[in-house]
Design a protein around this motif. Structure first.
Motif, PDB file in Angstrom:
ATOM      1  N   GLU A  80      58.699  22.426  70.005  1.00  0.00           N
ATOM      2  CA  GLU A  80      59.724  21.694  69.241  1.00  0.00           C
ATOM      3  C   GLU A  80      60.221  20.475  70.022  1.00  0.00           C
ATOM      4  OE1 GLU A  80      62.454  24.927  68.190  1.00  0.00           O
ATOM      5  OE2 GLU A  80      61.687  24.785  66.132  1.00  0.00           O
ATOM      6  N   GLY A  81      60.086  20.534  71.359  1.00  0.00           N
ATOM      7  CA  GLY A  81      60.460  19.391  72.187  1.00  0.00           C
ATOM      8  C   GLY A  81      59.357  18.333  72.278  1.00  0.00           C
ATOM      9  N   GLY A  82      58.227  18.569  71.602  1.00  0.00           N
ATOM     10  CA  GLY A  82      57.179  17.552  71.558  1.00  0.00           C
ATOM     11  C   GLY A  82      55.969  17.845  72.425  1.00  0.00           C
ATOM     12  N   ASP A  83      55.917  19.027  73.028  1.00  0.00           N
ATOM     13  CA  ASP A  83      54.765  19.356  73.868  1.00  0.00           C
ATOM     14  C   ASP A  83      53.491  19.527  73.050  1.00  0.00           C
ATOM     15  OD1 ASP A  83      56.058  19.358  76.301  1.00  0.00           O
ATOM     16  OD2 ASP A  83      55.359  21.353  76.867  1.00  0.00           O
ATOM     17  N   ARG A  84      52.361  19.203  73.705  1.00  0.00           N
ATOM     18  CA  ARG A  84      51.044  19.578  73.177  1.00  0.00           C
ATOM     19  C   ARG A  84      50.621  20.777  73.997  1.00  0.00           C
ATOM     20  NH1 ARG A  84      52.349  14.224  75.046  1.00  0.00           N
ATOM     21  NH2 ARG A  84      51.708  12.754  73.452  1.00  0.00           N
ATOM     22  N   ILE A  85      50.504  21.921  73.353  1.00  0.00           N
ATOM     23  CA  ILE A  85      50.147  23.144  74.067  1.00  0.00           C
ATOM     24  C   ILE A  85      48.797  23.641  73.584  1.00  0.00           C
ATOM     25  CG2 ILE A  85      50.803  25.545  74.565  1.00  0.00           C
ATOM     26  CD1 ILE A  85      53.702  24.740  74.402  1.00  0.00           C
ATOM     27  N   ALA A  86      47.887  23.863  74.531  1.00  0.00           N
ATOM     28  CA  ALA A  86      46.588  24.456  74.202  1.00  0.00           C
ATOM     29  C   ALA A  86      46.678  25.950  74.461  1.00  0.00           C
ATOM     30  CB  ALA A  86      45.491  23.839  75.061  1.00  0.00           C
ATOM     31  N   LEU A  87      46.219  26.734  73.503  1.00  0.00           N
ATOM     32  CA  LEU A  87      46.155  28.181  73.687  1.00  0.00           C
ATOM     33  C   LEU A  87      44.697  28.569  73.883  1.00  0.00           C
ATOM     34  CD1 LEU A  87      47.490  31.032  73.540  1.00  0.00           C
ATOM     35  CD2 LEU A  87      47.035  30.987  71.075  1.00  0.00           C
ATOM     36  N   VAL A  88      44.421  29.279  74.974  1.00  0.00           N
ATOM     37  CA  VAL A  88      43.055  29.754  75.205  1.00  0.00           C
ATOM     38  C   VAL A  88      43.078  31.239  75.562  1.00  0.00           C
ATOM     39  CG1 VAL A  88      42.231  27.512  76.097  1.00  0.00           C
ATOM     40  CG2 VAL A  88      43.076  29.221  77.699  1.00  0.00           C
ATOM     41  N   THR A  89      41.940  31.882  75.370  1.00  0.00           N
ATOM     42  CA  THR A  89      41.777  33.247  75.860  1.00  0.00           C
ATOM     43  C   THR A  89      40.730  33.202  76.978  1.00  0.00           C
ATOM     44  OG1 THR A  89      40.076  33.697  74.223  1.00  0.00           O
ATOM     45  CG2 THR A  89      42.338  34.250  73.622  1.00  0.00           C
ATOM     46  N   ASP A  90      40.393  34.362  77.507  1.00  0.00           N
ATOM     47  CA  ASP A  90      39.400  34.368  78.581  1.00  0.00           C
ATOM     48  C   ASP A  90      38.057  33.827  78.098  1.00  0.00           C
ATOM     49  OD1 ASP A  90      41.301  35.388  80.195  1.00  0.00           O
ATOM     50  OD2 ASP A  90      40.507  37.429  80.249  1.00  0.00           O
ATOM     51  N   ALA A  91      37.737  34.035  76.829  1.00  0.00           N
ATOM     52  CA  ALA A  91      36.467  33.566  76.276  1.00  0.00           C
ATOM     53  C   ALA A  91      36.541  33.622  74.757  1.00  0.00           C
ATOM     54  CB  ALA A  91      35.312  34.440  76.760  1.00  0.00           C
ATOM     55  N   GLY A  92      35.948  32.621  74.123  1.00  0.00           N
ATOM     56  CA  GLY A  92      35.889  32.628  72.660  1.00  0.00           C
ATOM     57  C   GLY A  92      37.065  31.939  72.010  1.00  0.00           C
ATOM     58  N   MET A  93      37.243  32.209  70.730  1.00  0.00           N
ATOM     59  CA  MET A  93      38.257  31.541  69.911  1.00  0.00           C
ATOM     60  C   MET A  93      39.561  32.325  69.939  1.00  0.00           C
ATOM     61  SD  MET A  93      38.282  28.761  67.981  1.00  0.00           S
ATOM     62  CE  MET A  93      39.752  28.050  67.261  1.00  0.00           C
ATOM     63  N   PRO A  94      40.686  31.687  70.315  1.00  0.00           N
ATOM     64  CA  PRO A  94      41.956  32.411  70.343  1.00  0.00           C
ATOM     65  C   PRO A  94      42.391  32.818  68.934  1.00  0.00           C
ATOM     66  CG  PRO A  94      42.142  30.234  71.389  1.00  0.00           C
ATOM     67  CD  PRO A  94      40.834  30.278  70.676  1.00  0.00           C
ATOM     68  N   GLY A  95      43.115  33.913  68.867  1.00  0.00           N
ATOM     69  CA  GLY A  95      43.671  34.360  67.596  1.00  0.00           C
ATOM     70  C   GLY A  95      42.933  35.537  67.003  1.00  0.00           C
ATOM     71  N   ILE A  96      41.804  35.904  67.626  1.00  0.00           N
ATOM     72  CA  ILE A  96      41.030  37.046  67.136  1.00  0.00           C
ATOM     73  C   ILE A  96      41.173  38.171  68.156  1.00  0.00           C
ATOM     74  CG2 ILE A  96      38.709  37.862  66.513  1.00  0.00           C
ATOM     75  CD1 ILE A  96      38.096  34.826  65.936  1.00  0.00           C
ATOM     76  N   SER A  97      41.838  39.247  67.771  1.00  0.00           N
ATOM     77  CA  SER A  97      42.053  40.391  68.666  1.00  0.00           C
ATOM     78  C   SER A  97      42.700  40.006  69.988  1.00  0.00           C
ATOM     79  CB  SER A  97      40.724  41.113  68.969  1.00  0.00           C
ATOM     80  OG  SER A  97      40.084  41.473  67.799  1.00  0.00           O
ATOM     81  N   ASP A  98      43.745  39.202  69.951  1.00  0.00           N
ATOM     82  CA  ASP A  98      44.476  38.862  71.160  1.00  0.00           C
ATOM     83  C   ASP A  98      45.912  38.532  70.768  1.00  0.00           C
ATOM     84  OD1 ASP A  98      44.841  35.906  70.728  1.00  0.00           O
ATOM     85  OD2 ASP A  98      42.671  35.951  70.719  1.00  0.00           O
TER      86      ASP A  98
END
Lengths: 124, 124
Positions: free
Chosen positions: A86-104
């Motif tokens: 909300e303060g304007g950051d660009r945040i990248a979300l990653v997991t150890d491997a693969g596409m984030p958001g699937i079983s994590d």
């Protein structure tokens, strides 16, 4: 730095928001040019395991700040990250491997970001 | 050049074989570093539409030779390409967008290559 005090990268061309960045599942070269650029230009990279992600970042000379975001801190860390978004950051979300958001734990952060009308961008 | 007379790229580090290379489906940056390298080092790139693929190759400064391989020439072109593969060529197979081998004539070439014990390597 605490949540809400993040320093925004002035050289970034990314619009503020949450970027779900796919990372290699075996071969370090299996990452897209867009994913490398987003990781480079992100103000923060939220990682399942910062040590694991650091190997990838070192390989590509990426010095963006990493923060941990995993099943043991998601309840407190997700709202902190959304404050930064909300303060304007660009945040990248990653997991150890693969596409984030699937079983994590990405689910909690992504849904909280959407509820706060933050732009969420998947990066294959 | 006719089939069987292909000039092998001496600088290529790729082992001979057929490489199934995924290409962007919308954003030109959505291609992996490994895919770009394989396209650069290939002796030939077999394309669904050479003009379409040329846009991608120009964008990344890739000068590898392209040949057409599509539903109207697959019956004659597939055996020609397999002859070149048997001669030691590294051939990249691409479609207009996405991963080759799904709903496209790649099936014929891939299965012919496998029957001739050619190494087949998918590149995400």
């Amino acid at each position: 730095m605490k949540a809400g005090e993040s320093a925004v990268n002035p050289k970034s061309t990314l619009t503020p928001g949450l970027y779900l960045v796919a990372t290699p599942i075996g071969n370090l070269e299996d990452i897209t040019l867009r994913a490398v650029r987003v990781l480079k230009e992100a103000d923060q990279i939220a990682c399942e395991d910062t040590r694991q992600t650091q190997k990838l970042l070192n390989h590509y000379g990426i010095s963006s700040r990493t923060v941990s975001y995993h099943e043991h801190n998601e309840r407190t860390r997700a709202p902190e990250l959304v404050l930064d978004l909300e303060g304007g950051d660009r945040i990248a979300l990653v997991t150890d491997a693969g596409m984030p958001g699937i079983s994590d734990p990405g689910f909690r952060l992504i849904s909280l970001a959407i509820r706060h009308h933050i732009q969420v961008v998947p990066i294959p």
